[in-house]
Design an enzyme around this catalytic site. Structure first.
Site, short mmCIF file in Angstrom:
data_model
loop_
_atom_site.label_atom_id
_atom_site.label_comp_id
_atom_site.label_asym_id
_atom_site.label_seq_id
_atom_site.Cartn_x
_atom_site.Cartn_y
_atom_site.Cartn_z
N LYS A 53 -5.52 12.80 -11.65
CA LYS A 53 -6.37 12.79 -10.45
C LYS A 53 -7.41 13.91 -10.52
CE LYS A 53 -2.88 10.45 -7.80
NZ LYS A 53 -1.67 10.49 -6.97
N GLN A 60 1.18 14.70 -3.32
CA GLN A 60 1.80 13.82 -4.31
C GLN A 60 3.24 13.49 -3.89
OE1 GLN A 60 0.22 12.50 -7.12
NE2 GLN A 60 2.08 11.27 -7.22
N ASP A 78 -5.22 9.14 1.12
CA ASP A 78 -4.22 8.17 0.67
C ASP A 78 -4.07 7.02 1.67
OD1 ASP A 78 -3.07 8.46 -1.83
OD2 ASP A 78 -1.66 10.02 -1.19
#
Ligand code: NDP
Length: 305
Positions: free
Chosen positions: A66, A110, A133
């Site tokens: 990422k 994460q 997200d």
């Protein structure tokens, strides 16, 4: 990204392979153009904070990928690599700091988090405007109402590839295998908004293969290596394989999807490979969401000041 129109393929011909890696590369270039324009206007780049708790090897790989993608997309990334024994209170206090940091437009935590931390509490603590997200209850609700702002990256990437293959998805029968909050459910909402007729199947579904065989569009996200084979696929269907499973074949480690690729490609019109399908698109969509969040936050700020 492919040049053929998937449904033009005759059933039983070898499926078109949907090149998620190339598609993601194109998307990243588009984001980089937007990020450059943002930087010229605002004097700073869109910023993405990436939070990792613990040292799970797979999560470390995802975080590195990422950050590399952020760099390539002209997005500043701010890593926060925390010890596994970080307390929930400490993590929530970091989230609060990032929520108020004007250089941070996107916050990615994460997952999975260590067991002693309540994942839903952490997700709910993220400012919905920075929730790149798309997991915050506000963003989930907006998606459900057809007013989405930040859409979960994996389903968004799947949808982009499906639209590239099929154009208008209206009237297609879509079956989604798996009902998780991060893939199955948002995928269903997105396809419903595209006017598909949507069925979600899961571990309690009766005659799963028969349900799957009705699908013009089959999206599989269950986390079971090569679980779906040609017997569950309608000839000419488009198959999107979200699964990432680490297996061993002939003594060597291998990544495979939830779909038995070699069997499925003889029946489907088009299929995403693993690796090189949904995975790269997920990360590119994270960059797209970060740019979108940055633009929305800064234009709101301009109105407020
Ligand atoms: P979850 O474990 O959260 O959900 C799995 C879903 O699959 C559940 O709804 C479960 O049903 C269903 N399921 C499990 N076994 C079966 C079965 N035998 N028959 C029918 N349904 C079944 O997984 P995720 O959605 O988080 O992830 C799914 C896969 O996608 C994983 O391999 C993951 O690594 C991968 N993934 C890949 C991403 C990418 O970028 N490519 C991003 C996110 C995930 P039930 O609810 O009934 O238990």
């Amino acid at each position: 990204m492919t040049v053929t129109h998937a449904l033009d393929n005759a059933p039983n011909a070898q499926a078109t392979i949907i090149d998620g890696k190339a598609f993601a590369e194109t998307l990243r270039k588009d984001v980089a153009i937007g990020a450059r324009a943002f930087r010229e206007k605002r004097g700073r780049a869109p910023g993405l904070a990436v939070v990792l708790v613990g040292s799970d090897p797979a999560s470390q790989v995802y975080v590195r990928t990422k950050m590399k993608n952020a760099l390539e997309s002209g997005i500043d990334s701010f890593p926060h690599l925390l010890e596994r024994d970080t307390s929930e209170t400490q993590l929530l206090s970091l989230i609060d700091k990032l929520n108020n940091d004007r250089y941070v437009h996107g916050i990615l935590v994460q997952l999975p988090l260590p067991e002693h931390i309540d994942e839903s509490k952490v997700i709910a603590a993220i400012d919905p405007a920075k929730d790149v997200d798309g997991f915050h209850p506000v963003n989930v609700g907006l998606l459900g109402q057809g007013r989405a702002k930040l859409i979960p990256c994996t389903p968004l990437g799947c949808l982009m590839m499906l639209k590239d293959q099929l154009g208008d998805l209206g009237g297609k029968k879509a079956v989604i295998v798996g009902r998780s909050n991060i893939v199955g459910k948002p995928m269903a909402n997105l396809l419903l908004q595209e006017n598909c007729t949507v069925t979600i199947v899961h571990s309690r579904t009766r005659d799963l293969n028969n349900e799957c065989r009705q699908a013009d569009i089959l999206v599989v996200a269950i986390g079971r290596a090569e679980f779906i084979d040609a017997t569950a696929i309608k000839p000419g269907a488009i198959v999107v394989d979200v699964g990432i499973n680490r297996v061993e074949k002939n003594g060597a480690p291998l990544l495979v999807g939830d779909v038995d690729f070699n069997s499925a490609r003889n029946v489907a019109a088009a299929i995403t490979p693993v690796p090189g399908g949904v995975g790269p698109m997920t990360v590119a969509c994270l960059m797209k969401n970060t740019l979108a969040a940055a633009e929305a936050i800064e234009s709101d700020a301009a109105v407020r000041f």
